[in-house]
Motif scaffolding. Structure first.
Motif, PDB file in Angstrom:
ATOM      1  N   THR A 187      42.263  48.850  34.203  1.00  0.00           N
ATOM      2  CA  THR A 187      43.517  48.308  33.688  1.00  0.00           C
ATOM      3  C   THR A 187      43.873  46.972  34.318  1.00  0.00           C
ATOM      4  O   THR A 187      44.131  45.997  33.615  1.00  0.00           O
ATOM      5  N   ALA A 188      43.889  46.918  35.618  1.00  0.00           N
ATOM      6  CA  ALA A 188      44.335  45.691  36.288  1.00  0.00           C
ATOM      7  C   ALA A 188      43.356  44.544  36.077  1.00  0.00           C
ATOM      8  O   ALA A 188      43.759  43.421  35.772  1.00  0.00           O
ATOM      9  N   MET A 189      42.078  44.802  36.221  1.00  0.00           N
ATOM     10  CA  MET A 189      41.095  43.726  36.108  1.00  0.00           C
ATOM     11  C   MET A 189      40.997  43.157  34.705  1.00  0.00           C
ATOM     12  O   MET A 189      40.677  41.988  34.532  1.00  0.00           O
ATOM     13  N   TYR A 190      41.272  43.951  33.703  1.00  0.00           N
ATOM     14  CA  TYR A 190      41.239  43.441  32.326  1.00  0.00           C
ATOM     15  C   TYR A 190      42.166  42.237  32.189  1.00  0.00           C
ATOM     16  O   TYR A 190      41.765  41.179  31.716  1.00  0.00           O
ATOM     17  N   VAL A 210      41.490  47.430  45.702  1.00  0.00           N
ATOM     18  CA  VAL A 210      42.697  46.782  45.185  1.00  0.00           C
ATOM     19  C   VAL A 210      42.823  45.351  45.708  1.00  0.00           C
ATOM     20  O   VAL A 210      43.411  44.496  45.062  1.00  0.00           O
ATOM     21  N   ARG A 211      42.234  45.070  46.831  1.00  0.00           N
ATOM     22  CA  ARG A 211      42.377  43.757  47.478  1.00  0.00           C
ATOM     23  C   ARG A 211      42.030  42.568  46.583  1.00  0.00           C
ATOM     24  O   ARG A 211      42.773  41.593  46.553  1.00  0.00           O
ATOM     25  N   PRO A 212      40.908  42.575  45.835  1.00  0.00           N
ATOM     26  CA  PRO A 212      40.630  41.424  44.982  1.00  0.00           C
ATOM     27  C   PRO A 212      41.729  41.159  43.947  1.00  0.00           C
ATOM     28  O   PRO A 212      42.028  40.010  43.639  1.00  0.00           O
ATOM     29  N   SER A 213      42.334  42.232  43.441  1.00  0.00           N
ATOM     30  CA  SER A 213      43.436  42.041  42.492  1.00  0.00           C
ATOM     31  C   SER A 213      44.618  41.362  43.156  1.00  0.00           C
ATOM     32  O   SER A 213      45.277  40.514  42.558  1.00  0.00           O
ATOM     33  N   LEU A 214      44.898  41.740  44.387  1.00  0.00           N
ATOM     34  CA  LEU A 214      46.042  41.166  45.087  1.00  0.00           C
ATOM     35  C   LEU A 214      45.780  39.735  45.541  1.00  0.00           C
ATOM     36  O   LEU A 214      46.682  38.903  45.548  1.00  0.00           O
ATOM     37  N   SER A 215      44.548  39.424  45.893  1.00  0.00           N
ATOM     38  CA  SER A 215      44.239  38.076  46.370  1.00  0.00           C
ATOM     39  C   SER A 215      43.885  37.124  45.242  1.00  0.00           C
ATOM     40  O   SER A 215      43.742  35.926  45.465  1.00  0.00           O
ATOM     41  N   PHE A 216      43.774  37.624  44.033  1.00  0.00           N
ATOM     42  CA  PHE A 216      43.427  36.809  42.878  1.00  0.00           C
ATOM     43  C   PHE A 216      44.362  35.627  42.720  1.00  0.00           C
ATOM     44  O   PHE A 216      43.948  34.521  42.429  1.00  0.00           O
ATOM     45  N   PHE A 217      45.641  35.846  42.937  1.00  0.00           N
ATOM     46  CA  PHE A 217      46.619  34.793  42.691  1.00  0.00           C
ATOM     47  C   PHE A 217      46.745  33.807  43.839  1.00  0.00           C
ATOM     48  O   PHE A 217      47.525  32.881  43.773  1.00  0.00           O
ATOM     49  N   ALA A 218      45.952  33.981  44.862  1.00  0.00           N
ATOM     50  CA  ALA A 218      45.824  32.908  45.844  1.00  0.00           C
ATOM     51  C   ALA A 218      45.003  31.780  45.220  1.00  0.00           C
ATOM     52  O   ALA A 218      45.153  30.616  45.585  1.00  0.00           O
TER      53      ALA A 218
END
Length: 132
Positions: A46-49, A117-125
């Motif tokens: 869901t999140a990565m999509y 979950v970390r890559p999803s959270l750091s994506f917006f860096a």
């Protein structure tokens, strides 16, 4: 053969990790282990999509030539504003709501879910959430 990163990660943790550190299957009650499986697969599905779609749409206009880049920016920006940003905000609100005051997503301890979950959270860096 394993093709999905959540399954690959779970397999590596089960085969090579200490049962008391990252894997929920050996250390948690069945309901908490279910939550572990939910998060490890939810973040990949869901999140990565929405995150990958956002990244593609932000980067796509740069692939067009000078004459059509403005149109690509307009179309991609409209899709991002109407579809992607609202869904990303829902996604991160859900994650924040589920996390609450807890430091970790599952069982009050650091697990493989927190790593996934970390890559999803750091994506917006790398890419800001607000479209300019």
């Amino acid at each position: 053969t394993l093709a999905e990163s959540g399954a690959i990660f779970d397999t590596l943790v089960d085969l090579y990790g200490s049962p008391s550190t990252l894997s929920a299957s050996a250390t948690f009650a069945p309901l908490v282990a279910h939550k572990y499986r939910f998060w490890s697969h939810w973040v990949e599905g869901t999140a990565m999509y929405h995150l990958v779609f956002f990244l593609i749409l932000v980067r796509s206009p740069y692939k067009f030539g000078f004459a059509t880049a403005w149109m690509a920016r307009f179309v991609c920006g409209a899709i991002i504003s109407a579809f992607i940003l609202p869904n990303l905000k829902k996604t991160f609100s859900f994650m924040e709501e589920e996390l609450g005051d807890n430091e970790y997503f599952v069982g009050g301890q650091f697990t493989a879910c927190d790593i996934l979950v970390r890559p999803s959270l750091s994506f917006f860096a790398l890419e800001p959430l607000e479209q300019s």
